[in-house]
Design a protein around this motif. Structure first.
Motif, PDB file in Angstrom:
ATOM      1  N   LEU A 103       0.849  -1.189   0.000  1.00 19.07           N
ATOM      2  CA  LEU A 103       0.000   0.000   0.000  1.00 19.07           C
ATOM      3  C   LEU A 103       0.885   1.240   0.000  1.00 19.07           C
ATOM      4  CD1 LEU A 103      -2.615  -0.956   2.766  1.00 19.07           C
ATOM      5  CD2 LEU A 103      -2.923  -1.119   0.297  1.00 19.07           C
ATOM      6  N   ARG A 104       0.426   2.289  -0.648  1.00 24.31           N
ATOM      7  CA  ARG A 104       1.124   3.577  -0.637  1.00 24.31           C
ATOM      8  C   ARG A 104       0.141   4.677  -0.274  1.00 24.31           C
ATOM      9  NH1 ARG A 104       6.208   3.435  -2.960  1.00 24.31           N
ATOM     10  NH2 ARG A 104       6.733   1.443  -3.970  1.00 24.31           N
ATOM     11  N   THR A 105       0.587   5.621   0.545  1.00 25.18           N
ATOM     12  CA  THR A 105      -0.276   6.725   0.956  1.00 25.18           C
ATOM     13  C   THR A 105       0.147   8.022   0.269  1.00 25.18           C
ATOM     14  OG1 THR A 105       1.015   7.595   2.821  1.00 25.18           O
ATOM     15  CG2 THR A 105      -0.331   5.632   3.235  1.00 25.18           C
ATOM     16  N   ASP A 106      -0.713   9.034   0.397  1.00 27.16           N
ATOM     17  CA  ASP A 106      -0.401  10.335  -0.204  1.00 27.16           C
ATOM     18  C   ASP A 106       0.748  11.043   0.498  1.00 27.16           C
ATOM     19  OD1 ASP A 106      -1.793  10.776   2.128  1.00 27.16           O
ATOM     20  OD2 ASP A 106      -3.003  12.423   1.342  1.00 27.16           O
ATOM     21  N   LYS A 107       1.170  10.538   1.671  1.00 23.63           N
ATOM     22  CA  LYS A 107       2.301  11.127   2.386  1.00 23.63           C
ATOM     23  C   LYS A 107       3.599  10.361   2.122  1.00 23.63           C
ATOM     24  CE  LYS A 107      -0.158  14.332   4.357  1.00 23.63           C
ATOM     25  NZ  LYS A 107      -0.508  14.294   5.779  1.00 23.63           N
ATOM     26  N   GLY A 108       3.547   9.387   1.207  1.00 27.32           N
ATOM     27  CA  GLY A 108       4.742   8.654   0.848  1.00 27.32           C
ATOM     28  C   GLY A 108       4.999   7.397   1.648  1.00 27.32           C
ATOM     29  N   ASP A 109       4.104   7.036   2.566  1.00 24.51           N
ATOM     30  CA  ASP A 109       4.286   5.809   3.340  1.00 24.51           C
ATOM     31  C   ASP A 109       4.125   4.590   2.434  1.00 24.51           C
ATOM     32  OD1 ASP A 109       4.126   7.128   6.143  1.00 24.51           O
ATOM     33  OD2 ASP A 109       2.276   7.767   5.157  1.00 24.51           O
ATOM     34  N   VAL A 110       4.923   3.572   2.711  1.00 24.01           N
ATOM     35  CA  VAL A 110       4.825   2.303   1.997  1.00 24.01           C
ATOM     36  C   VAL A 110       4.586   1.209   3.034  1.00 24.01           C
ATOM     37  CG1 VAL A 110       5.966   0.668   0.467  1.00 24.01           C
ATOM     38  CG2 VAL A 110       6.403   3.126   0.206  1.00 24.01           C
ATOM     39  N   ILE A 111       3.522   0.467   2.866  1.00 23.75           N
ATOM     40  CA  ILE A 111       3.160  -0.578   3.830  1.00 23.75           C
ATOM     41  C   ILE A 111       3.134  -1.910   3.110  1.00 23.75           C
ATOM     42  CG2 ILE A 111       1.408  -1.429   5.427  1.00 23.75           C
ATOM     43  CD1 ILE A 111       1.227   2.169   4.404  1.00 23.75           C
ATOM     44  N   SER A 112       3.949  -2.841   3.589  1.00 23.65           N
ATOM     45  CA  SER A 112       3.938  -4.210   3.089  1.00 23.65           C
ATOM     46  C   SER A 112       3.085  -5.049   4.034  1.00 23.65           C
ATOM     47  CB  SER A 112       5.369  -4.751   3.040  1.00 23.65           C
ATOM     48  OG  SER A 112       5.370  -6.122   2.685  1.00 23.65           O
ATOM     49  N   THR A 113       2.077  -5.728   3.493  1.00 26.11           N
ATOM     50  CA  THR A 113       1.120  -6.426   4.348  1.00 26.11           C
ATOM     51  C   THR A 113       0.652  -7.716   3.697  1.00 26.11           C
ATOM     52  OG1 THR A 113      -0.969  -6.178   5.565  1.00 26.11           O
ATOM     53  CG2 THR A 113      -0.838  -5.116   3.416  1.00 26.11           C
ATOM     54  N   ARG A 114       0.280  -8.672   4.532  1.00 28.70           N
ATOM     55  CA  ARG A 114      -0.190  -9.959   4.024  1.00 28.70           C
ATOM     56  C   ARG A 114      -1.668  -9.903   3.639  1.00 28.70           C
ATOM     57  NH1 ARG A 114       3.269 -13.774   6.334  1.00 28.70           N
ATOM     58  NH2 ARG A 114       2.388 -15.288   4.861  1.00 28.70           N
ATOM     59  N   ALA A 115      -2.435  -9.029   4.300  1.00 27.68           N
ATOM     60  CA  ALA A 115      -3.874  -8.912   4.039  1.00 27.68           C
ATOM     61  C   ALA A 115      -4.315  -7.489   4.339  1.00 27.68           C
ATOM     62  CB  ALA A 115      -4.662  -9.905   4.889  1.00 27.68           C
ATOM     63  N   VAL A 116      -5.458  -7.114   3.799  1.00 23.35           N
ATOM     64  CA  VAL A 116      -5.992  -5.753   3.968  1.00 23.35           C
ATOM     65  C   VAL A 116      -7.446  -5.844   4.427  1.00 23.35           C
ATOM     66  CG1 VAL A 116      -6.561  -3.573   2.828  1.00 23.35           C
ATOM     67  CG2 VAL A 116      -4.478  -4.823   2.174  1.00 23.35           C
ATOM     68  N   ILE A 117      -7.784  -5.048   5.437  1.00 24.79           N
ATOM     69  CA  ILE A 117      -9.183  -4.896   5.848  1.00 24.79           C
ATOM     70  C   ILE A 117      -9.595  -3.464   5.548  1.00 24.79           C
ATOM     71  CG2 ILE A 117     -10.813  -4.846   7.772  1.00 24.79           C
ATOM     72  CD1 ILE A 117      -9.182  -6.976   9.163  1.00 24.79           C
ATOM     73  N   ILE A 118     -10.618  -3.297   4.728  1.00 25.50           N
ATOM     74  CA  ILE A 118     -11.165  -1.973   4.435  1.00 25.50           C
ATOM     75  C   ILE A 118     -12.311  -1.715   5.404  1.00 25.50           C
ATOM     76  CG2 ILE A 118     -12.264  -0.493   2.709  1.00 25.50           C
ATOM     77  CD1 ILE A 118     -10.974  -2.287   0.559  1.00 25.50           C
ATOM     78  N   ALA A 119     -12.093  -0.771   6.316  1.00 27.36           N
ATOM     79  CA  ALA A 119     -13.117  -0.400   7.298  1.00 27.36           C
ATOM     80  C   ALA A 119     -13.387   1.097   7.150  1.00 27.36           C
ATOM     81  CB  ALA A 119     -12.650  -0.735   8.712  1.00 27.36           C
ATOM     82  N   ALA A 120     -13.575   1.494   5.893  1.00 26.49           N
ATOM     83  CA  ALA A 120     -13.602   2.915   5.555  1.00 26.49           C
ATOM     84  C   ALA A 120     -14.960   3.573   5.747  1.00 26.49           C
ATOM     85  CB  ALA A 120     -13.133   3.113   4.113  1.00 26.49           C
ATOM     86  N   GLY A 121     -15.888   2.898   6.430  1.00 25.01           N
ATOM     87  CA  GLY A 121     -17.202   3.504   6.647  1.00 25.01           C
ATOM     88  C   GLY A 121     -17.867   3.823   5.328  1.00 25.01           C
ATOM     89  N   ALA A 122     -18.299   5.066   5.184  1.00 21.05           N
ATOM     90  CA  ALA A 122     -18.927   5.500   3.935  1.00 21.05           C
ATOM     91  C   ALA A 122     -17.902   6.027   2.951  1.00 21.05           C
ATOM     92  CB  ALA A 122     -19.965   6.579   4.236  1.00 21.05           C
ATOM     93  N   GLY A 123     -16.612   5.832   3.235  1.00 23.34           N
ATOM     94  CA  GLY A 123     -15.579   6.418   2.401  1.00 23.34           C
ATOM     95  C   GLY A 123     -15.427   7.887   2.742  1.00 23.34           C
ATOM     96  N   ALA A 124     -14.965   8.665   1.778  1.00 22.83           N
ATOM     97  CA  ALA A 124     -14.919  10.112   1.986  1.00 22.83           C
ATOM     98  C   ALA A 124     -16.361  10.607   2.063  1.00 22.83           C
ATOM     99  CB  ALA A 124     -14.181  10.781   0.829  1.00 22.83           C
ATOM    100  N   PHE A 125     -16.659  11.418   3.091  1.00 25.15           N
ATOM    101  CA  PHE A 125     -18.055  11.788   3.271  1.00 25.15           C
ATOM    102  C   PHE A 125     -18.216  13.295   3.453  1.00 25.15           C
ATOM    103  CE2 PHE A 125     -16.226  10.397   7.310  1.00 25.15           C
ATOM    104  CZ  PHE A 125     -16.400  11.510   8.113  1.00 25.15           C
ATOM    105  N   GLY A 126     -19.389  13.769   3.077  1.00 26.77           N
ATOM    106  CA  GLY A 126     -19.747  15.163   3.266  1.00 26.77           C
ATOM    107  C   GLY A 126     -21.260  15.269   3.268  1.00 26.77           C
ATOM    108  N   PRO A 127     -21.810  16.346   3.811  1.00 31.13           N
ATOM    109  CA  PRO A 127     -23.270  16.455   3.921  1.00 31.13           C
ATOM    110  C   PRO A 127     -23.932  16.765   2.585  1.00 31.13           C
ATOM    111  CG  PRO A 127     -22.228  18.488   4.656  1.00 31.13           C
ATOM    112  CD  PRO A 127     -21.108  17.519   4.363  1.00 31.13           C
TER     113      PRO A 127
END
Length: 339
Positions: A103-127
């Motif tokens: 995984l790569r983030t907008d801040k340049g982080d790199v994450i090596s992982t065996r599995a991913v859990i998406i718990a992003a709720g409604a995603g990006a949200f606004g009213p």
């Protein structure tokens, strides 16, 4: 230019709301390392950002608990596992396959992982904002707000609440003892809320604590320089009236967006991700989704269901991370919290 350092973990959890936090606990109980990532600068998701003082009534063992208190308790629960948090970061890139993702983030982080859990709720949200002339000026002064963070900010005010769902009913009940006057505006005399909440609402209306304005819709805002003096409402036949008020709370739901997740090749339906009900695995092997973002037949959008999904996902991930280790289910009362 050197590459960004890579953080290696067993499970990357995208979303640090209540379901993401509990998924971290379940991973810890199975001795799986994990990291929490969230685009917000603090944990808690919508609970913390939108309604920290709103009572939640359907958390087991809590007759009522405010959003912020729930997040604080979940945070304490994962303390023994020292879970790293990468906050204020948007996960933008996904590469790899089951058992070996990057995984790569907008801040340049790199994450090596065996599995991913998406718990992003409604995603990006606004009213969802009502189409009213001059709305921006009243938003700028706080006369029109879409979230209630502190009930005390509404002490002695005259409030118009617009909407017919849980948020409108719940906030009318929560603010009735703070406000000088509460009007609840809805286009019809039918509401979509929990039966017990509707019972309390009807009692408050009968007692004169809340005035029900039906069948009306928002039509205009009265006031100058961002100071709200009245909210104009209208029927479908064009009859209008002005409600004297200095605050408007429109609760018309959230507009949602999965953001970069939608580009990862995972099957999605209207900002939700279909999953296998027994494991919460998505169409991409090794990627799981839990909470509001996950969907399947019979799905209930309740925090408690997200908790259950977090447990199922963690158990489904164990053989991916520890393929040579048999998982023998044990109750937490028997094994305690791993050291």
């Amino acid at each position: 230019m050197t590459d960004a350092p890579t953080l290696s973990t067993d499970v990357a959890i995208i979303g640090a709301g209540p379901t993401g936090l509990f998924a971290a606990f379940e991973c810890g109980m199975l001795k799986l390392d994990c990291v929490l990532l969230d685009a917000l600068d603090s944990i808690g998701g919508q609970c913390a950002a939108l309604y920290p003082e709103k009572p939640i009534y359907d958390i087991p063992a809590h007759p009522a608990i405010e959003g912020a208190a729930l997040i604080e308790a979940l945070d304490r629960q994962i303390t023994p596992f020292a879970v790293p948090r990468l906050l204020g970061r948007r996960v933008e890139g996904l590469a790899g396959h089951r058992g070996a993702f990057t995984l790569r983030t907008d801040k340049g982080d790199v994450i090596s992982t065996r599995a991913v859990i998406i718990a992003a709720g409604a995603g990006a949200f606004g009213p969802n904002r009502p189409p009213l002339a001059g709305l921006e000026g009243f938003e700028a002064t706080g006369a029109v707000q879409y979230y209630v963070r502190r009930r005390a900010d509404f002490t002695g005010t005259r409030i118009v609440i617009a909407g017919g769902g849980d948020s409108a009913i719940d906030w009318a009940l929560a603010l009735k003892d703070e406000a000088e006057k509460i009007f609840l505006v809805h286009r019809r005399d039918r509401f979509r809320a929990a039966p017990e909440s509707l019972r309390q609402f009807d009692e408050a209306v009968a007692a004169g604590r809340i005035e029900k304005i039906v069948p009306y819709q928002l039509h205009g805002l009265h006031g100058t320089d961002g100071k709200l003096e009245g909210v104009e409402v209208a029927t479908l036949d064009g009859d209008t009236r002005v409600l004297e008020a200095d605050r408007l709370l429109p609760f018309f739901g959230l507009s949602t967006d999965l953001g970069p997740i939608a580009q990862w090749g995972i099957d999605s339906i209207r900002s939700t991700i279909p999953v296998v009900p027994s494991s919460c695995e998505t169409s991409l092997p090794g990627i799981f989704a839990i909470g509001d973002v996950a969907t399947y037949p019979g799905k209930l959008k309740l925090i408690l269901q997200g908790f259950s999904e977090g447990a199922m996902a963690a158990h489904a991930i164990h053989p991916i991370v520890r393929p040579d280790t048999a998982l023998h289910f044990e109750y937490s009362t028997s094994k305690g919290v791993p050291g």
